[in-house]
Write an enzyme that holds these catalytic residues in place. Structure first.
Site, mmCIF file in Angstrom:
data_model
loop_
_atom_site.group_PDB
_atom_site.id
_atom_site.type_symbol
_atom_site.label_atom_id
_atom_site.label_comp_id
_atom_site.label_asym_id
_atom_site.label_seq_id
_atom_site.Cartn_x
_atom_site.Cartn_y
_atom_site.Cartn_z
ATOM 1 N N LYS A 273 44.169 57.199 10.548
ATOM 2 C CA LYS A 273 45.197 56.981 9.519
ATOM 3 C C LYS A 273 44.595 56.234 8.325
ATOM 4 O O LYS A 273 44.893 56.543 7.162
ATOM 5 C CB LYS A 273 46.362 56.176 10.086
ATOM 6 N N ILE A 274 43.752 55.258 8.631
ATOM 7 C CA ILE A 274 43.113 54.484 7.558
ATOM 8 C C ILE A 274 42.187 55.382 6.740
ATOM 9 O O ILE A 274 42.181 55.329 5.499
ATOM 10 C CB ILE A 274 42.332 53.286 8.146
#
Length: 575
Positions: A273-274
């Site tokens: 996600k990052i």
């Protein structure tokens, strides 16, 4: 228009006769026709918020008080002193200040705070009752401001010293931490154990706004989504990841993503996600979640008091989608500001059989949803705190308090107001605060300041054997509204949490109610797993023998848990 600040030496003319009285009254004189000396006590009438007829009445009372020459207020003896009153034109020269102002913020518009602390600040009732009884009454009962109660008692010109407080002595340590905690400049020392990659949030500095705030806000959407869907473990995983990123001191880019991978609580899923956020400036799943009707409805529903994730899912499953649907379901008509007060006092009141006070039901929460959703600026938080403590002073003297929650962590605006209250008497203060919560809430309700009570609990013995988190403090979760004066802006309903703690657990209560949620969770986890202790708002104990610890300051709370001090503004481990 707001009133301008009056210079402290500005003359006040409460009546046309005041100049005449000042011309023939001296500060101290000897009456040749009697054997006693007469001393004049100066009274300054602060006319702010005071009606003209009240000013004239008080002026007349002082005049009448002076003319009771044949009925001395002290027993007439040879060499005795008769004390009379006179109006003075400067607050600096006053022995007593009479005012209807009951909040520090308003008083400081007219009187410098350093001067106010050296005066007896009383309500007009002090003057009325003194004239009626023909003696100078003790000022404590008539203190205009709760936080100046002790100064008013100490500076009162009455002859009865029984109400006066001794010097703070050992209590000074008990009180100093509040002011000491107001300085947010606490850099990390070279030999500090605090580091951004520590496993526990209570060992990391978490600022209110971090270099990766945008990323944190997107991950918070996914955390909220998991929570609303009842996926508590997944929600906790996102919550832990957010707390770690909040403490990361550098802006996360492709060049340092490997550092993030080594941080605790950052798994492969969170890492992906990052990476997506770094590459595209957003997370696709966040867009999908925000477009879901179910998510939007659940967020709206849970914003209403009494509706949690479980209830929200049930309401959605029954076909409800919007706030309008909810209003129809609970038979609540759309409210205007002018209608709310009337309706709350009629069809939307559910009185508690225990307290006898109106409870905040889902129906009331719907009626107040717009007001309760508004953020509270720091100035209003402080004003409400002053009002509450002023009312408390009429019930019990010597109480101390700290505003906790988001306010203490440095937020410009708060969702609600948390106030931890105790008593300055370290030996007998526990008895002084027991049962005080219910008395204060009843008084606030009678004054029209509290409209509903969500929850009220009394003191319970600290249970060292209980394994789950337990808060045995006396608490009241209520709805509060400041009084509106004249044409000033109408105030709105606010959520107010009052927490009462015995002096020996005051600082654990302050720490426990300051937050943030993840900081407190890790504080309890650290105490249990690393130190074999149990930490809670109501006390600290050792697990193997249930020994209790009573810290005398907030710093000592950290010391007992073998933690380094972290300033409240660096405990923002959540969004």
């Amino acid at each position: 228009m707001p009133s301008s600040k009056r210079p402290s030496n500005e003359k006040l003319s409460p009546s046309p006769r005041s100049k005449r009285r000042r011309s023939y009254l001296s500060d101290t004189y000897t009456d040749a026709s009697s054997d006693f000396q007469e001393q004049s006590l100066n009274v300054f009438i602060l006319d702010a918020k005071m009606k003209p007829e009240t000013i004239e009445e008080l002026s007349s009372l002082i005049d009448n008080f002076h003319h009771f020459d044949k009925h001395p207020f002290l027993k007439e003896k040879e060499g005795s002193t008769q004390r009379q009153l006179r109006i003075c034109s400067s607050v600096k020269d006053a022995d007593v200040v009479v005012t209807v102002v009951q909040m520090r913020k308003r008083l400081e518009r007219h009187v410098d705070w350093s001067i106010a602390r050296r005066k007896a600040i009383v309500t007009p009732s002090w003057l009325r009752d003194s004239v009626t009884s023909r003696q100078l009454l003790p000022c404590g009962k008539y203190a205009a401001l709760g936080e100046l109660y002790e100064q008013t008692v100490r500076n009162c010109p009455d002859a009865d010293c029984s109400q006066k407080f001794p010097d703070a002595g050992s209590d000074s340590e008990f009180l100093q931490e509040v002011s000491e905690s107001s300085d947010p400049k606490h850099p990390i020392k070279k030999d500090s154990k605090i580091r951004y990659n520590h496993r526990y949030a209570c060992m990391r500095h978490s600022p209110l706004l971090c270099p990766n705030q945008g990323l944190v806000e997107r991950l918070a959407i996914l955390r909220r989504h998991r929570e609303l869907e009842g996926l508590d473990m997944q929600a906790l995983s996102y919550e832990r990841a957010i707390s770690v990123i909040k403490a990361f001191p550098h802006h996360i880019i492709a060049d340092n993503i490997h550092e993030v991978s080594d941080l605790p609580h950052i798994g492969q899923k969170i890492r992906s996600k990052i990476q997506e956020f770094i590459q595209h400036g957003d997370i696709s799943e966040c867009k999908n979640v925000l477009s879901e009707t179910r998510y939007r409805s659940s967020v709206d529903f849970t914003a209403i008091y009494g509706v949690g994730p479980v209830t929200a899912r049930k309401l959605y499953s029954s076909g409800l989608r919007t706030i309008n649907d909810l209003e129809k379901h609970y038979e609540v008509s759309p409210q205007t500001n002018d209608d709310i007060a009337n309706n709350l006092s009629q069809g939307y009141r559910l009185v508690s059989s225990t307290t006898g006070l109106p409870q905040l039901s889902i129906k009331v929460g719907l009626a107040l949803r717009e007001e309760l959703s508004l953020q509270i600026p720091r100035s209003e938080v402080e004003e409400i705190h002053d009002v509450v403590m002023n009312e408390l002073a009429h019930i019990r003297s010597g109480c101390v308090s700290t505003i906790t929650g988001g306010y203490r962590r440095g937020k410009a605006e708060s969702n609600d107001i948390d106030i931890v209250v105790s008593h300055k008497d370290l030996k007998c203060g526990g008895d002084q605060v027991k049962g005080l919560c219910a008395k204060l809430v009843k008084r606030l309700y009678d004054q029209g300041l509290v409209t509903h009570v969500m929850h009220m609990s009394s003191f319970r013995e600290h249970d060292t054997l209980r394994t789950t988190h337990w808060d045995s403090l006396e608490k009241a979760l209520a709805v509060f509204i400041l009084p509106s004066h004249g044409k000033e802006q109408k105030h709105v309903h606010r959520r107010l949490d009052l927490i009462f703690a015995a002096p020996e657990v005051y600082w654990t209560a302050v720490v426990g109610w300051t937050g943030s949620k993840m900081f407190e969770r890790d504080l309890r986890l650290w105490a249990k797993q690393e130190k074999g202790m149990k930490f809670g708002s109501s006390g600290i104990s050792r697990l193997h023998d249930s020994k209790l610890y009573f810290p005398k300051s907030e710093r000592e709370v950290f010391e007992l848990l073998d933690l380094e001090w972290i300033h409240p503004t660096l405990r923002n481990a959540d969004l």
